[in-house]
Design a protein around this motif. Structure first.
Motif, PDB file in Angstrom:
ATOM      1  N   LEU A  43       0.852  -1.178   0.000  1.00 45.75           N
ATOM      2  CA  LEU A  43       0.000   0.000   0.000  1.00 45.75           C
ATOM      3  C   LEU A  43       0.894   1.236   0.000  1.00 45.75           C
ATOM      4  O   LEU A  43       1.790   1.368   0.834  1.00 45.75           O
ATOM      5  CB  LEU A  43      -0.912   0.014   1.229  1.00 45.75           C
ATOM      6  CG  LEU A  43      -1.992   1.090   1.202  1.00 45.75           C
ATOM      7  CD1 LEU A  43      -3.256   0.575   1.853  1.00 45.75           C
ATOM      8  CD2 LEU A  43      -1.553   2.366   1.860  1.00 45.75           C
ATOM      9  N   TRP A  45       1.061   5.318   0.286  1.00 41.75           N
ATOM     10  CA  TRP A  45       0.379   6.532   0.743  1.00 41.75           C
ATOM     11  C   TRP A  45       0.950   7.722  -0.006  1.00 41.75           C
ATOM     12  O   TRP A  45       2.166   7.877  -0.083  1.00 41.75           O
ATOM     13  CB  TRP A  45       0.598   6.745   2.235  1.00 41.75           C
ATOM     14  CG  TRP A  45       0.013   5.707   3.128  1.00 41.75           C
ATOM     15  CD1 TRP A  45       0.639   4.586   3.590  1.00 41.75           C
ATOM     16  CD2 TRP A  45      -1.296   5.688   3.702  1.00 41.75           C
ATOM     17  NE1 TRP A  45      -0.202   3.870   4.409  1.00 41.75           N
ATOM     18  CE2 TRP A  45      -1.401   4.531   4.499  1.00 41.75           C
ATOM     19  CE3 TRP A  45      -2.396   6.542   3.611  1.00 41.75           C
ATOM     20  CZ2 TRP A  45      -2.555   4.207   5.208  1.00 41.75           C
ATOM     21  CZ3 TRP A  45      -3.545   6.221   4.318  1.00 41.75           C
ATOM     22  CH2 TRP A  45      -3.619   5.066   5.099  1.00 41.75           C
ATOM     23  N   ALA A  71     -10.616   3.337   3.284  1.00 41.22           N
ATOM     24  CA  ALA A  71      -9.707   3.286   2.137  1.00 41.22           C
ATOM     25  C   ALA A  71      -8.809   2.046   2.216  1.00 41.22           C
ATOM     26  O   ALA A  71      -8.596   1.359   1.215  1.00 41.22           O
ATOM     27  CB  ALA A  71      -8.872   4.564   2.070  1.00 41.22           C
ATOM     28  N   THR A  75      -9.304  -1.276  -0.474  1.00 38.12           N
ATOM     29  CA  THR A  75      -8.191  -1.514  -1.402  1.00 38.12           C
ATOM     30  C   THR A  75      -7.503  -2.850  -1.138  1.00 38.12           C
ATOM     31  O   THR A  75      -6.534  -3.182  -1.814  1.00 38.12           O
ATOM     32  CB  THR A  75      -7.123  -0.391  -1.298  1.00 38.12           C
ATOM     33  OG1 THR A  75      -6.628  -0.331   0.037  1.00 38.12           O
ATOM     34  CG2 THR A  75      -7.662   0.946  -1.745  1.00 38.12           C
ATOM     35  N   ALA A  81      -2.109  -1.115  -3.899  1.00 41.04           N
ATOM     36  CA  ALA A  81      -3.095  -0.162  -3.388  1.00 41.04           C
ATOM     37  C   ALA A  81      -2.457   1.217  -3.231  1.00 41.04           C
ATOM     38  O   ALA A  81      -1.294   1.332  -2.848  1.00 41.04           O
ATOM     39  CB  ALA A  81      -3.634  -0.644  -2.042  1.00 41.04           C
ATOM     40  N   ILE A  83      -3.460   5.148  -1.666  1.00 40.20           N
ATOM     41  CA  ILE A  83      -4.376   6.050  -0.968  1.00 40.20           C
ATOM     42  C   ILE A  83      -3.753   7.434  -1.017  1.00 40.20           C
ATOM     43  O   ILE A  83      -2.611   7.619  -0.597  1.00 40.20           O
ATOM     44  CB  ILE A  83      -4.612   5.600   0.486  1.00 40.20           C
ATOM     45  CG1 ILE A  83      -5.271   4.213   0.514  1.00 40.20           C
ATOM     46  CG2 ILE A  83      -5.474   6.634   1.224  1.00 40.20           C
ATOM     47  CD1 ILE A  83      -5.396   3.612   1.896  1.00 40.20           C
ATOM     48  N   ASP A 100      -8.861   6.583  -3.053  1.00 40.58           N
ATOM     49  CA  ASP A 100      -8.224   5.272  -3.133  1.00 40.58           C
ATOM     50  C   ASP A 100      -8.491   4.648  -4.495  1.00 40.58           C
ATOM     51  O   ASP A 100      -9.347   5.119  -5.238  1.00 40.58           O
ATOM     52  CB  ASP A 100      -8.703   4.356  -1.999  1.00 40.58           C
ATOM     53  CG  ASP A 100     -10.172   3.995  -2.102  1.00 40.58           C
ATOM     54  OD1 ASP A 100     -10.570   3.360  -3.103  1.00 40.58           O
ATOM     55  OD2 ASP A 100     -10.938   4.345  -1.189  1.00 40.58           O
ATOM     56  N   ASN A 101      -7.751   3.597  -4.795  1.00 39.96           N
ATOM     57  CA  ASN A 101      -7.941   2.880  -6.054  1.00 39.96           C
ATOM     58  C   ASN A 101      -8.585   1.515  -5.798  1.00 39.96           C
ATOM     59  O   ASN A 101      -8.301   0.547  -6.483  1.00 39.96           O
ATOM     60  CB  ASN A 101      -6.609   2.729  -6.806  1.00 39.96           C
ATOM     61  CG  ASN A 101      -5.611   1.832  -6.086  1.00 39.96           C
ATOM     62  OD1 ASN A 101      -5.701   1.631  -4.873  1.00 39.96           O
ATOM     63  ND2 ASN A 101      -4.650   1.300  -6.821  1.00 39.96           N
ATOM     64  N   GLY A 102      -9.490   1.475  -4.842  1.00 37.37           N
ATOM     65  CA  GLY A 102     -10.104   0.222  -4.416  1.00 37.37           C
ATOM     66  C   GLY A 102     -11.363  -0.168  -5.168  1.00 37.37           C
ATOM     67  O   GLY A 102     -11.520   0.108  -6.360  1.00 37.37           O
ATOM     68  N   GLY A 156     -12.130   2.772  -7.643  1.00 36.84           N
ATOM     69  CA  GLY A 156     -11.831   3.548  -6.455  1.00 36.84           C
ATOM     70  C   GLY A 156     -12.908   4.545  -6.074  1.00 36.84           C
ATOM     71  O   GLY A 156     -13.935   4.674  -6.744  1.00 36.84           O
TER      72      GLY A 156
END
Length: 166
Positions: A43, A45, A71, A75, A81, A83, A100-102, A156
């Protein structure tokens, strides 16, 4: 769920104690709390420098805990992932965002996101009580701000909130 419902109910009556709050520091504290959920995950950030706001620090922390933990949660099925937390200025307003890209969501159900017990994903896939975003909205509204979301399925989600900058 009962505890979350009681907390949600109390938020409508809790006295707000406004002080100058450094959002970047609160985000760092919340990220540290989330570390156990990140073990074994990739992940990334992306956090922009953020401003200070006049807010109740306890309530603002609760907002950030809900937004960042969502988030992280949504993800978790992503190999990579991401955020993002930042701010944009629009028409003399500062708008903070968590992106986020979830899993994302279908925008036609966006109005349900901030309602209590409304969930857009199955409990088996993403556990939760359906109280978190309703809590966030209540806190933001009590501070005189507003919150909204944008998203697309598997692309996301972005949660945006307006707060008066100090």
């Amino acid at each position: 769920m009962v505890d979350n419902l009681l907390e949600f109910s109390r938020l409508g009556k809790t006295e707000i104690h406004l002080i100058t709050v450094n959002i970047s520091q609160l985000i760092q504290q919340v990220r540290e709390q989330l570390q156990p959920e990140l073990v074994g995950r990739s992940l990334h950030w992306e956090i922009e420098p953020l401003a200070t706001v006049e807010a109740d620090p306890v309530l603002l922390r609760l907002v950030l805990q809900n937004l960042l933990s969502n988030a992280v949660k949504y993800t978790r099925n992503n190999t990579e992932a991401v955020i993002k937390i930042g701010r944009v200025e629009q028409e003399q307003e500062v708008i903070f965002f968590v992106k986020d890209n979830g899993a994302g969501f279908d925008m036609k159900y966006c109005d349900r996101l901030f309602s209590i017990f409304q969930r857009l994903h199955p409990q088996e896939e993403f556990p939760g009580t359906g109280v978190g975003l309703a809590t966030v909205r209540r806190i933001i509204h009590r501070h005189g701000g507003r919150i909204w979301a944008e998203g697309a399925i598997n692309q996301g989600a972005t949660f945006l909130l307006f707060a008066a900058e100090t």
